[in-house]
Enzyme design. Structure first.
Site, mmCIF file in Angstrom:
data_model
loop_
_atom_site.group_PDB
_atom_site.id
_atom_site.type_symbol
_atom_site.label_atom_id
_atom_site.label_comp_id
_atom_site.label_asym_id
_atom_site.label_seq_id
_atom_site.Cartn_x
_atom_site.Cartn_y
_atom_site.Cartn_z
ATOM 1 N N ASP A 1 11.947 -20.804 -18.854
ATOM 2 C CA ASP A 1 11.773 -21.863 -17.868
ATOM 3 C C ASP A 1 10.923 -23.001 -18.409
ATOM 4 O OD1 ASP A 1 13.216 -21.716 -15.627
ATOM 5 O OD2 ASP A 1 11.690 -20.789 -14.364
ATOM 6 N N ASP B 1 9.820 -11.591 -4.785
ATOM 7 C CA ASP B 1 10.191 -10.180 -4.861
ATOM 8 C C ASP B 1 10.263 -9.512 -3.484
ATOM 9 O OD1 ASP B 1 7.496 -10.584 -4.748
ATOM 10 O OD2 ASP B 1 6.984 -9.345 -6.466
HETATM 11 O O1 LIG Z 1 8.654 -20.951 -12.743
HETATM 12 C C1 LIG Z 1 8.498 -19.786 -13.123
HETATM 13 C C2 LIG Z 1 7.296 -19.070 -12.890
HETATM 14 C C3 LIG Z 1 7.184 -17.762 -13.358
HETATM 15 N N1 LIG Z 1 8.192 -17.180 -14.054
HETATM 16 C C4 LIG Z 1 8.047 -15.778 -14.539
HETATM 17 O O2 LIG Z 1 7.576 -14.920 -13.535
HETATM 18 C C5 LIG Z 1 6.971 -13.786 -14.116
HETATM 19 C C6 LIG Z 1 5.760 -13.307 -13.337
HETATM 20 O O3 LIG Z 1 4.667 -14.118 -13.534
HETATM 21 P P1 LIG Z 1 3.145 -13.578 -13.704
HETATM 22 O O4 LIG Z 1 2.290 -14.774 -13.825
HETATM 23 O O5 LIG Z 1 3.064 -12.545 -14.741
HETATM 24 O O6 LIG Z 1 2.843 -12.970 -12.294
HETATM 25 P P2 LIG Z 1 2.243 -11.563 -11.872
HETATM 26 O O7 LIG Z 1 1.328 -11.777 -10.725
HETATM 27 O O8 LIG Z 1 1.718 -10.781 -12.985
HETATM 28 O O9 LIG Z 1 3.622 -10.965 -11.376
HETATM 29 C C7 LIG Z 1 3.909 -10.160 -10.276
HETATM 30 O O10 LIG Z 1 4.119 -10.884 -9.084
HETATM 31 C C8 LIG Z 1 5.152 -11.868 -9.114
HETATM 32 C C9 LIG Z 1 5.310 -12.443 -7.724
HETATM 33 O O11 LIG Z 1 4.230 -13.253 -7.393
HETATM 34 C C10 LIG Z 1 6.457 -11.278 -9.557
HETATM 35 O O12 LIG Z 1 7.397 -12.291 -9.723
HETATM 36 C C11 LIG Z 1 6.277 -10.549 -10.853
HETATM 37 O O13 LIG Z 1 7.464 -9.954 -11.261
HETATM 38 C C12 LIG Z 1 5.204 -9.498 -10.688
HETATM 39 O O14 LIG Z 1 4.998 -8.801 -11.905
HETATM 40 C C13 LIG Z 1 6.684 -14.134 -15.557
HETATM 41 O O15 LIG Z 1 7.546 -13.403 -16.383
HETATM 42 C C14 LIG Z 1 7.015 -15.624 -15.619
HETATM 43 O O16 LIG Z 1 7.512 -15.985 -16.854
HETATM 44 C C15 LIG Z 1 9.359 -17.882 -14.289
HETATM 45 O O17 LIG Z 1 10.278 -17.381 -14.920
HETATM 46 N N2 LIG Z 1 9.498 -19.159 -13.824
#
Ligand SMILES: O=c1ccn([C@@H]2O[C@H](COP(=O)(O)OP(=O)(O)O[C@H]3O[C@H](CO)[C@@H](O)[C@H](O)[C@H]3O)[C@@H](O)[C@H]2O)c(=O)[nH]1
Ligand SMILES: [Mn+2]
Length: 884
Positions: A202, A585
């Site tokens: 992205d 999610d």
């Molecule tokens: O515009 C965006 C923003 C984020 N992501 C992806 O979303 C994922 C999750 O982001 P992260 O910052 O790691 O969030 P976490 O809080 O660790 O993630 C948890 O919570 C999120 C919801 O808030 C879920 O989407 C994730 O799957 C879940 O692991 C990553 O792989 C990012 O690359 C995208 O692909 N596009």
């Protein structure tokens, strides 16, 4: 296994039949033993025909057994637990009966506030507690899966899986971490031609692109090495950092040699990746250029065309041993100003479409870029549920728990979330299935297309049908004659969900009849203007339509990731990942459960996936802020589980749990109030309960004990340690008084003022030292509220004690309750206090200044206004008792 139901399904209708079968099986087994024995005797491969037939029979029989089993929690564990829950409910009733009838006369405001808070806590307890009424665990049988679908000498019949990796910012999500995830996917223990890995970028970053290119090259060495020696985990960084003595049990010398060589190769790979990263630090003036001299199309992150690159799986690229490799595909969807891209959910939907055109596997796995496959059999575990011929059809996804690496030993900020993953989710699995947590989840593609779950129907080839189902019989007709649609009873129609009214019969029979039933126009309205995608979408068992050449497919793939593709379609509304919340999610899973699907929670002994989590206080608070904000967004949207989706397949306890997972930010207000009460009490010398009678003290004690007892029993059946539980309690208070509160206001702002919400990605620590990150301190306004609370309560304690010293012996008694109350707040906030102090045991000055300012203003105000102290007119004398 329920013999009445399950055996019938397998065609063993009666008990007599079953006994006969058992008898036969036993005899066959005995025979097999003999055969084996004889075989050993004369060293020979002299199985004659009939012996091998027997062997095959036994195998076939084993292969026909269910692929998984539910393991209810032992009755001796769960029944006392349920009794205690009921007791707690009764005691809670008595408690409120007492509380409401016994106001504190000289501190009416104080009493009223506390009672209101307590009522809210009770409600949120009920929402949290009852979905845990019927927890289960599960067991899978991988050997049966293989017996059934991987017959010797025949090509594997395991279903293909498309795997999605999402990444957005190569600076916060280091390419090395993404590379490790991709490597673990490419090396997964699954037929290579059935795995395709799609990486969504992205951030349109050339760094990610080039790192992926390096990864593809390295995979040619890494994958055969993993498979040859069956190593775990198959993410090199984590494999090589395992602290175990692999030389101990005199391992084969070949392995030792190759491992050493591979380790060197990996080090070199790391150097290459790191040099890419360091080169990417300073952007050239006219943007990046690729190796062949052309300008990188993604130089403007917000304004660039869609990009797709197939790295592996085509042009005959093979690994070093000459074996095929899974496909690896880089995808960066088009972004243009003025088009909403819907963050991660949008990225996932783009991948759903691209993958439908390129590989169209019937199942999808999605992982965050930092969640590598830690158990190479993870896909097989999921298939034990999905490919089960009987129970599989109704399953929309198989969720694995999130487990983490690199968290400090004490798990100070409750990053592991053990209570949620080992208690709440097991509870949900006993109802309609766990909620989707965004990563480590295998989906049925058809469920993502917004179809209803299939209705039970007559199993093929079964003489004694166990249920009579209307739709099962009607289907045959409606397939051939679309007119029959009108004949469907209205009741049946009403169970269909609004958006799907025009779609016949959910998933079943997609192959044969649906295309005829649904007009092309309707499909285009739903899925968008891609004939290739639509052709793929109506194929229940996946597979690419015949007769398409790869050039035209790639052109179509670019088309479906264009930024305007979703306009006026149902993507994000009814189809795919659902938009409208930064916790896409919860929303996505919720929609599926509303369509009557069930999900499954799978906890293999060796964790299937592992990820990283923010371990410093500020990042962690921002993470929970985003989660809570996502919940508030859902709460205020049309998809709010309080109102949405009645009369569909959602079970009511499942609904409870969804409600709980979106209203919890509201709890922050009563929590904040409740945590200031002890300080207030200490400063004013009043208390929230009148001096209590014996009866009341029994009720209070009872409540206290029942709370402790439910928690202890939960820890027992969930196999959660007291430490994890306590961290969870603490973080509930810390998050509640800071992040959740902010989320509430931000969410309101979004709805009232249209301020957009951001998806702030959490940074995934690189491979730098041991938890140095834990002590990292970044100023954020999230820290103000808990700090103020801490100081208020500390001041309260000081004032209370000095008061008591002044006033002599008798005043110590009543003080006790207040002190206890204040200490309760302080011990919960203790990890927060530690976080504030950082490593140097010094609280940053800015916080001290703010907090002291705030708390002194509050205390001063207090003395001036004193609203809680009883005002004659307001005092209610309901019971007339004068307790002392
Ligand atoms: O515009 C965006 C923003 C984020 N992501 C992806 O979303 C994922 C999750 O982001 P992260 O910052 O790691 O969030 P976490 O809080 O660790 O993630 C948890 O919570 C999120 C919801 O808030 C879920 O989407 C994730 O799957 C879940 O692991 C990553 O792989 C990012 O690359 C995208 O692909 N596009
Ligand atoms: Mn993450």
């Amino acid at each position: 296994m329920d013999p009445k139901k399950d055996l019938a399904v397998y065609g063993y209708g009666t008990v007599a039949w079953k006994e006969k079968m058992e008898d036969w099986k036993r005899k066959q087994n005995e025979k097999l033993q003999v055969v084996k024995h004889e075989g050993d005797g004369d060293g020979g491969d002299d199985f004659d025909d009939s012996d091998s037939v027997t062997l095959n029979f036994v195998r076939m029989d084993e292969g026909r057994q269910p692929l998984s089993r539910k393991l209810p929690i032992a009755a001796s564990r769960i029944n006392p637990y349920r009794i205690i829950i009921i007791l707690r409910l009764i005691i809670l009733g008595l408690f409120f009966h007492y509380r409401i009838l016994h106001p504190v006369n000289d501190a009416f405001g104080l009493w009223l506030t506390s009672v209101i808070c307590e009522i809210w806590f009770a409600v949120s307890w009920i929402l949290d507690q009852f979905p845990k009424w019927h927890p289960i665990e599960r067991e899978t049988y991988l050997d049966r899966l293989s017996l059934r679908y991987e017959k010797e000498g025949k090509p594997s019949e395991l279903a293909p899986v498309d795997i999605f990796v999402s990444t957005v910012d190569p600076l916060k999500e280091p390419p090395l971490i993404t590379a490790n995830t991709v490597l673990s996917i490419l090396a997964v223990d699954y037929p290579v031609d059935k795995v395709a890995c799609y990486v969504s970028d992205d951030g349109a970053a050339m760094l990610t692109f080039e790192a992926l290119s390096e990864t593809a090259e390295f995979a040619r060495k890494w994958v055969p090495f993993c498979k040859k020696f069956s190593i775990e985990p198959r993410a090199p960084e984590w494999y090589f950092s395992q602290k175990l003595d692999y030389l101990k049990d005199k391992v084969e010398p070949v392995f030792v040699r190759e491992r050493r060589a591979m380790k060197r190769e990996y080090e070199e790979f790391k150097v290459r990746i790191n040099s890419l990263v360091s080169m990417a630090q300073k952007v050239p003036e006219d943007g990046w250029t690729m190796q062949d001299g052309t300008l990188w199309p993604g130089n403007n992150v917000r304004d660039h065309p869609g990009m797709i690159q197939v790295f592996l799986g085509q042009n005959g690229v093979r690994d070093l041993e000459g074996n095929e490799l899974p496909r690896l595909i880089y995808v960066s969807r088009e972004k243009r100003p003025g088009f909403e891209h819907h963050k991660k959910a949008g990225a996932m939907n783009a991948l759903v479409r691209v993958s439908a055109i390129i590989s169209n596997a019937p199942y999808l796995l999605n992982v965050d870029c930092d969640h590598y496959i830690n158990n190479s059999k993870a896909l097989r575990e999921a298939m034990c549920f999905m490919m089960d011929p009987i129970s599989g059809k109704k399953i929309c996804y198989v969720q694995f728990p999130q487990r983490f690496d690199g968290i400090d030993r004490h798990d100070r900020y409750s990053n592991r979330n053990v209570v949620f993953f080992d208690i709440n989710m097991k509870g949900l699995d006993g109802i309609q299935g766990p909620i989707y947590v965004g990563t480590g989840c295998v989906f049925r593609r058809q469920a993502l297309y917004g179809y209803n779950a299939p209705v039970k129907k007559k199993p093929p080839g079964c003489c004694c049908c166990f249920t009579l189902c209307k739709s099962g019989r009607k289907k045959g007709k409606s397939k051939s004659k679309p007119k029959d649609k009108k004949n469907k009873s209205s009741k049946e129609l009403s169970t269909q969900i609004h958006a799907l009214e025009h779609i016949e019969e959910g998933v079943e029979g997609v192959d044969k009849g649906k295309t005829m039933v649904m007009s092309q126009v309707k499909l285009e309205k739903r899925f968008g203007q891609s004939p290739v995608f639509i052709a793929a979408a109506v194929m229940e068992n996946g597979g690419v339509p015949r007769g398409a050449n790869s050039a035209s497919l790639l052109k179509e793939a670019i088309h479906v990731i264009s930024c305007g593709y979703e306009d006026k379609t149902e993507w994000g509304k009814e189809v795919g990942w659902i938009y409208g919340s930064v916790t896409e999610d919860i929303l996505t899973g919720f929609k599926m459960h509303c369509h009557g699907w069930r999900s499954v929670y799978c906890i293999p002994k060796r964790p299937a996936f592992k990820g990283s989590a923010p371990i410093n206080l500020s990042d962690r608070l921002h993470q929970v802020l985003r989660w809570a904000l996502g919940s508030v967004e859902i709460l205020l949207s049309r998809h709010c589980p309080i109102w949405y989706g009645y009369g569909c397949g959602l079970k009511w306890l499942e609904r409870f749990s969804y409600i709980n997972s979106i209203v919890y930010p509201l709890t922050s207000i009563p929590l904040l109030v409740y945590c200031t009460l002890p300080a207030v009490c200490l400063l004013t010398g009043k208390f929230i309960v009148p001096s209590i009678s014996n009866y009341a003290s029994i009720v209070f004690m009872g409540l206290f004990i029942s709370i402790a007892a439910t928690s202890i029993m939960e820890m027992q059946w969930g196999k959660v340690g007291i430490h994890d539980w306590w961290r969870n309690e603490q973080f509930w208070v810390i998050g509640g008084t800071s992040a959740h509160l902010f989320a509430l206001f931000q969410g309101l702002l979004k709805v009232l003022a249209g301020v957009n919400t951001n998806f702030t990605v959490t940074s995934k620590g690189g491979d730098d030292g041991e938890f140095s990150d834990l002590y990292l301190f970044k100023w954020t306004s999230l820290l103000i509220a808990p700090t103020t609370l801490l100081i208020l309560n500390i001041i309260g304690i000081a004032v209370g004690i000095s008061d008591a010293i002044n006033n002599g012996y008798e005043s110590w008694g009543p003080l006790f309750g207040r002190l206890f109350f204040a200490m309760w707040v302080i011990v919960h906030l203790y990890p927060f206090l530690k976080g504030l102090m950082g490593k140097q045991d010094r609280v940053p000055t800015i916080i001290v200044v703010w907090a002291i300012l705030l708390s002194s203003v509050l205390s001063l105000l207090w003395v001036r206004i004193n609203p809680f102290v009883g005002r004659g007119g307001l005092v209610l004398e309901i019971c007339g008792l004068n307790c002392d």
